[in-house]
Design a protein around this motif. Sequence first.
Motif, PDB file in Angstrom:
ATOM      1  N   ILE A 122      34.355  24.574  48.022  1.00  0.00           N
ATOM      2  CA  ILE A 122      35.745  24.877  47.682  1.00  0.00           C
ATOM      3  C   ILE A 122      36.221  25.984  48.604  1.00  0.00           C
ATOM      4  N   ASP A 123      37.333  25.721  49.287  1.00  0.00           N
ATOM      5  CA  ASP A 123      37.937  26.748  50.135  1.00  0.00           C
ATOM      6  C   ASP A 123      38.847  27.595  49.257  1.00  0.00           C
ATOM      7  N   GLY A 124      38.536  28.876  49.178  1.00  0.00           N
ATOM      8  CA  GLY A 124      39.341  29.758  48.358  1.00  0.00           C
ATOM      9  C   GLY A 124      39.556  31.094  49.014  1.00  0.00           C
ATOM     10  N   ASP A 125      40.640  31.739  48.636  1.00  0.00           N
ATOM     11  CA  ASP A 125      40.943  33.086  49.104  1.00  0.00           C
ATOM     12  C   ASP A 125      40.632  34.055  47.981  1.00  0.00           C
ATOM     13  N   LEU A 126      39.926  35.120  48.313  1.00  0.00           N
ATOM     14  CA  LEU A 126      39.592  36.145  47.330  1.00  0.00           C
ATOM     15  C   LEU A 126      40.429  37.384  47.578  1.00  0.00           C
ATOM     16  N   ASN A 127      40.974  37.931  46.510  1.00  0.00           N
ATOM     17  CA  ASN A 127      41.757  39.166  46.574  1.00  0.00           C
ATOM     18  C   ASN A 127      41.115  40.176  45.644  1.00  0.00           C
ATOM     19  N   LEU A 128      40.984  41.397  46.127  1.00  0.00           N
ATOM     20  CA  LEU A 128      40.353  42.458  45.347  1.00  0.00           C
ATOM     21  C   LEU A 128      41.372  43.522  45.012  1.00  0.00           C
ATOM     22  N   ASP A 129      41.241  44.093  43.812  1.00  0.00           N
ATOM     23  CA  ASP A 129      42.152  45.138  43.377  1.00  0.00           C
ATOM     24  C   ASP A 129      41.415  46.020  42.384  1.00  0.00           C
ATOM     25  N   VAL A 130      41.893  47.212  42.178  1.00  0.00           N
ATOM     26  CA  VAL A 130      41.390  48.111  41.144  1.00  0.00           C
ATOM     27  C   VAL A 130      42.568  48.473  40.270  1.00  0.00           C
ATOM     28  N   ARG A 131      42.449  48.155  38.970  1.00  0.00           N
ATOM     29  CA  ARG A 131      43.519  48.447  38.012  1.00  0.00           C
ATOM     30  C   ARG A 131      42.922  48.874  36.689  1.00  0.00           C
ATOM     31  N   GLN A 132      43.497  49.869  36.081  1.00  0.00           N
ATOM     32  CA  GLN A 132      43.128  50.318  34.740  1.00  0.00           C
ATOM     33  C   GLN A 132      41.620  50.507  34.589  1.00  0.00           C
ATOM     34  N   ARG A 134      39.168  49.132  36.201  1.00  0.00           N
ATOM     35  CA  ARG A 134      38.353  47.929  36.374  1.00  0.00           C
ATOM     36  C   ARG A 134      38.579  47.334  37.751  1.00  0.00           C
ATOM     37  N   ALA A 135      37.543  46.684  38.253  1.00  0.00           N
ATOM     38  CA  ALA A 135      37.689  45.910  39.482  1.00  0.00           C
ATOM     39  C   ALA A 135      38.230  44.540  39.083  1.00  0.00           C
ATOM     40  N   TYR A 136      39.239  44.073  39.798  1.00  0.00           N
ATOM     41  CA  TYR A 136      39.823  42.750  39.581  1.00  0.00           C
ATOM     42  C   TYR A 136      39.563  41.907  40.817  1.00  0.00           C
ATOM     43  N   VAL A 137      39.051  40.709  40.606  1.00  0.00           N
ATOM     44  CA  VAL A 137      38.850  39.772  41.706  1.00  0.00           C
ATOM     45  C   VAL A 137      39.581  38.496  41.341  1.00  0.00           C
ATOM     46  N   SER A 138      40.450  38.053  42.232  1.00  0.00           N
ATOM     47  CA  SER A 138      41.147  36.787  41.984  1.00  0.00           C
ATOM     48  C   SER A 138      40.773  35.791  43.075  1.00  0.00           C
ATOM     49  N   VAL A 139      40.629  34.546  42.649  1.00  0.00           N
ATOM     50  CA  VAL A 139      40.302  33.449  43.551  1.00  0.00           C
ATOM     51  C   VAL A 139      41.473  32.481  43.517  1.00  0.00           C
ATOM     52  N   ASP A 140      42.030  32.226  44.691  1.00  0.00           N
ATOM     53  CA  ASP A 140      43.142  31.285  44.805  1.00  0.00           C
ATOM     54  C   ASP A 140      42.777  30.234  45.828  1.00  0.00           C
ATOM     55  N   ALA A 141      43.214  29.008  45.577  1.00  0.00           N
ATOM     56  CA  ALA A 141      42.954  27.915  46.519  1.00  0.00           C
ATOM     57  C   ALA A 141      44.031  26.866  46.356  1.00  0.00           C
ATOM     58  N   GLU A 142      44.220  26.107  47.386  1.00  0.00           N
ATOM     59  CA  GLU A 142      45.166  24.998  47.361  1.00  0.00           C
ATOM     60  C   GLU A 142      44.458  23.756  46.816  1.00  0.00           C
ATOM     61  N   GLY A 143      45.210  22.885  46.190  1.00  0.00           N
ATOM     62  CA  GLY A 143      44.654  21.611  45.759  1.00  0.00           C
ATOM     63  C   GLY A 143      44.015  21.656  44.389  1.00  0.00           C
TER      64      GLY A 143
END
Length: 168
Positions: free
Chosen positions: A41-51, A53-62
């Motif tokens: 699966i081709d996905g884009d990972l985005n990292l953030d720090v909020r409240q 906690r570490a937040y990791v989001s995975v987004d992909a097309e299709g």
Amino acid sequence: MTGENVVERTADRSEPTVEQLEHEGDVAADFLEELLDIADIDGDLNLDVRQGRAYVSVDAEGEDISVLADPDTVQALQEITRLAVQSKTGSFSRLILDVGGSRAARRRQLETLVDAAVVKLDEGASQASLPSMSSYERKLVHDIVADRDLVSESYGDGADRHTVIRRR
């Protein structure tokens, strides 16, 4: 993170620093990239720090990502990712994983549950109980309830822990 930092953090139960949370996110991203490669699966990972906690989001097309975006699958992936982070860093992780917008979708579902509970309160009930859910979901519910000027408390233990909503 050095072993000394882990001991210090564990000993005083302090909140992790932004640097430590960013490191958690990096470790999680490495782990998730390997999983996505295995699943092809081709996905884009985005990292953030909020409240705190570490937040990791995975987004992909299709449609490939939709298989992973099921709430139960996201919860399972989050748990194994937390374990991978803990194994690598030596520290407990409260990382939050979002796959294909699953967290926003779950928040909308929780808002619908709160709406139904408010209807019960409007019909005269002194309180309304929601089903059992994870600590993160209960936190979202508490935030939603507070925004609506209501009161909520969590009751029960373990898998039976749930939220009860009342008027002020």
